[in-house]
Design an enzyme around this catalytic site. Structure first.
Site, PDB file in Angstrom:
ATOM      1  CE  LYS A  20      -3.560  17.265   5.799  1.00 56.06           C
ATOM      2  NZ  LYS A  20      -4.032  15.983   5.249  1.00 56.06           N
ATOM      3  CD  GLN A  80      -6.685  18.811   2.580  1.00 59.57           C
ATOM      4  OE1 GLN A  80      -7.385  17.838   2.782  1.00 59.57           O
ATOM      5  NE2 GLN A  80      -5.453  18.718   2.154  1.00 59.57           N
ATOM      6  CE  LYS A 100     -10.212  14.645   1.808  1.00 59.07           C
ATOM      7  NZ  LYS A 100      -8.745  14.460   1.849  1.00 59.07           N
ATOM      8  CG  ASN A 154      -1.423   7.079  -2.816  1.00 60.12           C
ATOM      9  OD1 ASN A 154      -1.150   8.005  -2.061  1.00 60.12           O
ATOM     10  ND2 ASN A 154      -0.858   6.965  -4.007  1.00 60.12           N
ATOM     11  CB  THR A 200       0.567  11.094   0.875  1.00 59.16           C
ATOM     12  OG1 THR A 200      -0.104  11.947  -0.056  1.00 59.16           O
ATOM     13  CG2 THR A 200      -0.001  11.298   2.249  1.00 59.16           C
ATOM     14  CB  SER A 251      -1.852  18.461  -4.889  1.00 63.90           C
ATOM     15  OG  SER A 251      -2.314  17.139  -5.032  1.00 63.90           O
ATOM     16  CE  LYS A 299      -4.724  20.497  -4.917  1.00 65.06           C
ATOM     17  NZ  LYS A 299      -5.701  19.427  -5.213  1.00 65.06           N
ATOM     18  N   GLY A 327      -7.239  13.093  -5.156  1.00 66.80           N
ATOM     19  CA  GLY A 327      -7.726  11.791  -4.687  1.00 66.80           C
ATOM     20  C   GLY A 327      -7.715  11.691  -3.173  1.00 66.80           C
ATOM     21  CG  ASP A 328      -9.012  10.995   1.075  1.00 72.01           C
ATOM     22  OD1 ASP A 328      -8.107  11.638   1.618  1.00 72.01           O
ATOM     23  OD2 ASP A 328      -9.745  10.209   1.712  1.00 72.01           O
TER      24      ASP A 328
HETATM   25  P1  NDP Z   1      -6.538   4.212  -0.346  1.00 78.95           P
HETATM   26  O1  NDP Z   1      -7.951   4.042  -0.703  1.00 78.95           O
HETATM   27  O2  NDP Z   1      -5.493   4.139  -1.397  1.00 78.95           O
HETATM   28  O3  NDP Z   1      -6.129   3.181   0.804  1.00 78.95           O
HETATM   29  C1  NDP Z   1      -6.816   3.123   2.014  1.00 78.95           C
HETATM   30  C2  NDP Z   1      -6.270   1.946   2.796  1.00 78.95           C
HETATM   31  O4  NDP Z   1      -6.833   1.974   4.108  1.00 78.95           O
HETATM   32  C3  NDP Z   1      -6.650   0.600   2.186  1.00 78.95           C
HETATM   33  O5  NDP Z   1      -5.656  -0.343   2.490  1.00 78.95           O
HETATM   34  C4  NDP Z   1      -7.948   0.278   2.945  1.00 78.95           C
HETATM   35  O6  NDP Z   1      -8.245  -1.110   3.008  1.00 78.95           O
HETATM   36  C5  NDP Z   1      -7.612   0.791   4.314  1.00 78.95           C
HETATM   37  N1  NDP Z   1      -8.847   1.143   5.023  1.00 78.95           N
HETATM   38  C6  NDP Z   1      -9.804   2.018   4.620  1.00 78.95           C
HETATM   39  N2  NDP Z   1     -10.813   2.059   5.500  1.00 78.95           N
HETATM   40  C7  NDP Z   1     -10.457   1.200   6.478  1.00 78.95           C
HETATM   41  C8  NDP Z   1     -11.066   0.791   7.684  1.00 78.95           C
HETATM   42  N3  NDP Z   1     -12.265   1.277   8.060  1.00 78.95           N
HETATM   43  N4  NDP Z   1     -10.408  -0.119   8.450  1.00 78.95           N
HETATM   44  C9  NDP Z   1      -9.200  -0.604   8.071  1.00 78.95           C
HETATM   45  N5  NDP Z   1      -8.581  -0.261   6.942  1.00 78.95           N
HETATM   46  C10 NDP Z   1      -9.195   0.632   6.167  1.00 78.95           C
HETATM   47  O7  NDP Z   1      -6.460   5.641   0.403  1.00 78.95           O
HETATM   48  P2  NDP Z   1      -5.193   6.542   0.691  1.00 78.95           P
HETATM   49  O8  NDP Z   1      -4.009   5.693   0.942  1.00 78.95           O
HETATM   50  O9  NDP Z   1      -5.143   7.591  -0.344  1.00 78.95           O
HETATM   51  O10 NDP Z   1      -5.627   7.265   2.045  1.00 78.95           O
HETATM   52  C11 NDP Z   1      -5.349   6.711   3.330  1.00 78.95           C
HETATM   53  C12 NDP Z   1      -5.450   7.806   4.391  1.00 78.95           C
HETATM   54  O11 NDP Z   1      -4.493   8.838   4.087  1.00 78.95           O
HETATM   55  C13 NDP Z   1      -6.790   8.516   4.494  1.00 78.95           C
HETATM   56  O12 NDP Z   1      -6.999   8.900   5.840  1.00 78.95           O
HETATM   57  C14 NDP Z   1      -6.582   9.776   3.643  1.00 78.95           C
HETATM   58  O13 NDP Z   1      -7.476  10.798   4.019  1.00 78.95           O
HETATM   59  C15 NDP Z   1      -5.147  10.100   4.015  1.00 78.95           C
HETATM   60  N6  NDP Z   1      -4.435  10.959   3.078  1.00 78.95           N
HETATM   61  C16 NDP Z   1      -4.300  10.623   1.770  1.00 78.95           C
HETATM   62  C17 NDP Z   1      -3.598  11.431   0.901  1.00 78.95           C
HETATM   63  C18 NDP Z   1      -3.331  11.049  -0.509  1.00 78.95           C
HETATM   64  O14 NDP Z   1      -2.554  11.763  -1.165  1.00 78.95           O
HETATM   65  N7  NDP Z   1      -3.880   9.957  -1.016  1.00 78.95           N
HETATM   66  C19 NDP Z   1      -3.054  12.730   1.363  1.00 78.95           C
HETATM   67  C20 NDP Z   1      -3.150  12.945   2.776  1.00 78.95           C
HETATM   68  C21 NDP Z   1      -3.848  12.094   3.588  1.00 78.95           C
HETATM   69  P3  NDP Z   1      -9.116  -1.794   1.819  1.00 78.95           P
HETATM   70  O15 NDP Z   1      -8.171  -1.976   0.690  1.00 78.95           O
HETATM   71  O16 NDP Z   1      -9.568  -3.057   2.452  1.00 78.95           O
HETATM   72  O17 NDP Z   1     -10.229  -0.851   1.524  1.00 78.95           O
END
Ligand code: NDP
Length: 447
Positions: A116, A113, A128, A243, A212, A379, A92, A167-168
């Site tokens: 976690k 993961q 992943k 997200n 999250t 999830s 997962k 998603g991620d």
């Molecule tokens: P999204 O794609 O929805 O959002 C990512 C955000 O981070 C965007 O604002 C993006 O900016 C920014 N970002 C990405 N890369 C960079 C970078 N190199 N420098 C600066 N900003 C950056 O992803 P999520 O919100 O889903 O995921 C965010 C983090 O949370 C990740 O590490 C993910 O692994 C982790 N996570 C997510 C979960 C989930 O349920 N979605 C669960 C647990 C952890 P821009 O819009 O400009 O691309």
């Protein structure tokens, strides 16, 4: 037996066997360096090489993803799925679509993961995946064709009892929809439990989108309460605006905190009146624009393309964007500004040096394995609803999410105390997750 020497040897082998995979090395190093006291108490796990086995994925899949853009041009991307551990349940973990994706990044995410997912107490293993595809600037049709091509290969490795992606970064409900549609088409099965993060009207769970970010804030609240502090009136900085960040901001505001800054990959914005999350969602999720559009729409806000969002003074910082975004310098700036708590909404957003600075300054630090586990926990709740062909209300689901986060916090704290390291949530999370996975591996024999 010298446990520390044994751990060093395992780490040296990981470096040798996985050359160039720097993020994977970092994630493994961070866990291994907290496990010495745990292994001293469980020498049998050393003999059966549980740690070595955990560092080697059960299966790694790398595949070609060809697709055609709107102008008829052919592109070839690389897809990945790393099935790390099935000790506690089906693999997962999410799928990430971002140009930076490579095997080392997928492996660091998959490795984390395992721990976690074990921490949630739910029946899920660790995995992943993703692709080095950049969805930015791509039309809906292009994203759909990419998702279809990706799933045309990946489907054979998935299943509700085998491997269940979500998603991620770069993979939200739109992409999950296209991936699910193609899975259904090629397998001729409406197997709702094969993917999570689905739309609520076709098998998704209420509160999964929010989980999250909300869960991270619940975790912060627990850390503060345990120290006799509270969230009300606190100044908060959140990095990212995807997200996780959006729903962290929403929950902070609901609980009386005040988020004054957030960011995306183009820069950061400050709005002393408090981030208007409705406007931010409209810009990032509907219009899919840059964060600077927010500053153009709100006279109280300013945008900066340079510097770090963590330079903005705050009581609480929530890195919710990506790995290694909060470095030593940012940690020093946060401490100088008297930050009280930092919790990782993203996976591994703080560098090891940053974590040292924060912990040495007595800042409450919530590692991602614990603080952002609410997403995968929900999830797992979605899988449970799919298995029973039943859907809970938003409130029922959120109540369970809050319970899971409270339990995770309590377990991390209790484990840290048991190892004589109070408030060390890094040790607490790693040791609790490790022990749960190790016990199952031990019981299941040498597989
Ligand atoms: P999204 O794609 O929805 O959002 C990512 C955000 O981070 C965007 O604002 C993006 O900016 C920014 N970002 C990405 N890369 C960079 C970078 N190199 N420098 C600066 N900003 C950056 O992803 P999520 O919100 O889903 O995921 C965010 C983090 O949370 C990740 O590490 C993910 O692994 C982790 N996570 C997510 C979960 C989930 O349920 N979605 C669960 C647990 C952890 P821009 O819009 O400009 O691309």
């Amino acid at each position: 037996m010298n446990v520390s020497a044994r751990i060093d040897a395992v780490y040296a082998q990981v470096l040798r066997r996985n050359p160039g995979e720097t993020e994977f090395h970092q994630a493994v190093g961070e866990v291994l360096h907290t496990l010495a006291p745990v292994l001293r108490a469980h020498p049998d796990y050393v003999d059966t090489r549980i740690v070595e086995r955990l560092c080697e994925p059960e299966r790694q899949i790398i595949f070609r993803v060809p697709w055609v853009d709107d102008r008829g041009e052919v592109h070839v991307n690389r897809g990945f799925r790393v099935e790390f551990s099935s000790a506690l349940g089906p693999y997962k973990g999410g799928l990430r679509f971002h140009p930076s994706v490579n095997l080392g990044i997928v492996k660091f995410l998959g490795f984390e993961q395992i721990f976690k997912n074990a921490l949630t107490g739910l029946a899920i293993g660790g995995g992943k995946g993703g692709a080095d595809f950049d969805p930015k600037g791509r039309s809906t049709g292009e994203v759909m064709r990419f998702c279809q091509s990706f799933m045309t290969e990946l489907y054979r490795h998935l299943g509700e009892h085998t491997d269940v992606p979500a998603g991620d970064i770069g993979v939200g409900s739109r992409e999950i929809g296209y991936l699910f549609g193609q899975y259904k088409r090629v397998t001729n099965r409406y197997e709702a439990g094969v993917l999570t993060g689905k739309g609520v009207s076709w098998g998704g769970s209420h509160a999964r989108t929010e989980a999250t970010g909300y869960g991270t804030v619940y975790f912060v609240q627990e850390m503060l309460t345990a120290r006799g502090l509270h969230l009300d009136g606190r100044r908060v900085v959140v990095s990212g605006s995807g997200n996780v960040a959006l729903y962290a901001i929403e929950k902070i505001h609901a609980l009386g905190g005040h988020v004054v800054a957030c960011s995306d990959s183009s820069g950061y914005l400050v709005d002393e009146r408090g981030i208007d999350v409705t406007l931010l969602k409209e810009i990032k999720e509907v219009r899919r624009e840059r964060i600077s559009a927010y500053a153009e729409a709100r006279p109280t806000a300013s945008f900066s393309a340079r510097g770090s969002v963590f330079d903005v003074p705050c009581d609480i910082a929530l890195p919710c964007a990506t790995q290694n975004e909060l470095d030593e310098q940012s940690a020093i700036a946060l401490v100088k500004n008297s930050v009280v708590a930092v919790a990782e909404g993203a996976n591994m957003p703080c560098t090891p040096a940053a974590i040292n600075v924060l912990r040495e300054a007595g800042v409450l630090f919530g590692p991602g394995k614990a603080a952002n586990a609410g997403g995968v926990a929900t999830s797992a709740l979605e899988m449970r609803q799919n298995a029973s062909r039943h859907q809970w209300t938003f409130q029922q689901t959120e109540t369970q999410l809050a319970d899971v986060m409270r339990n995770i916090h309590a377990q991390c704290r209790a484990t840290a105390e048991a190892y004589d390291a109070p408030e060390n949530y890094v040790l607490g999370a790693n040791a609790t997750g490790f022990l749960r996975a190790a016990e199952a591996m031990d019981a299941q024999g040498l597989v």
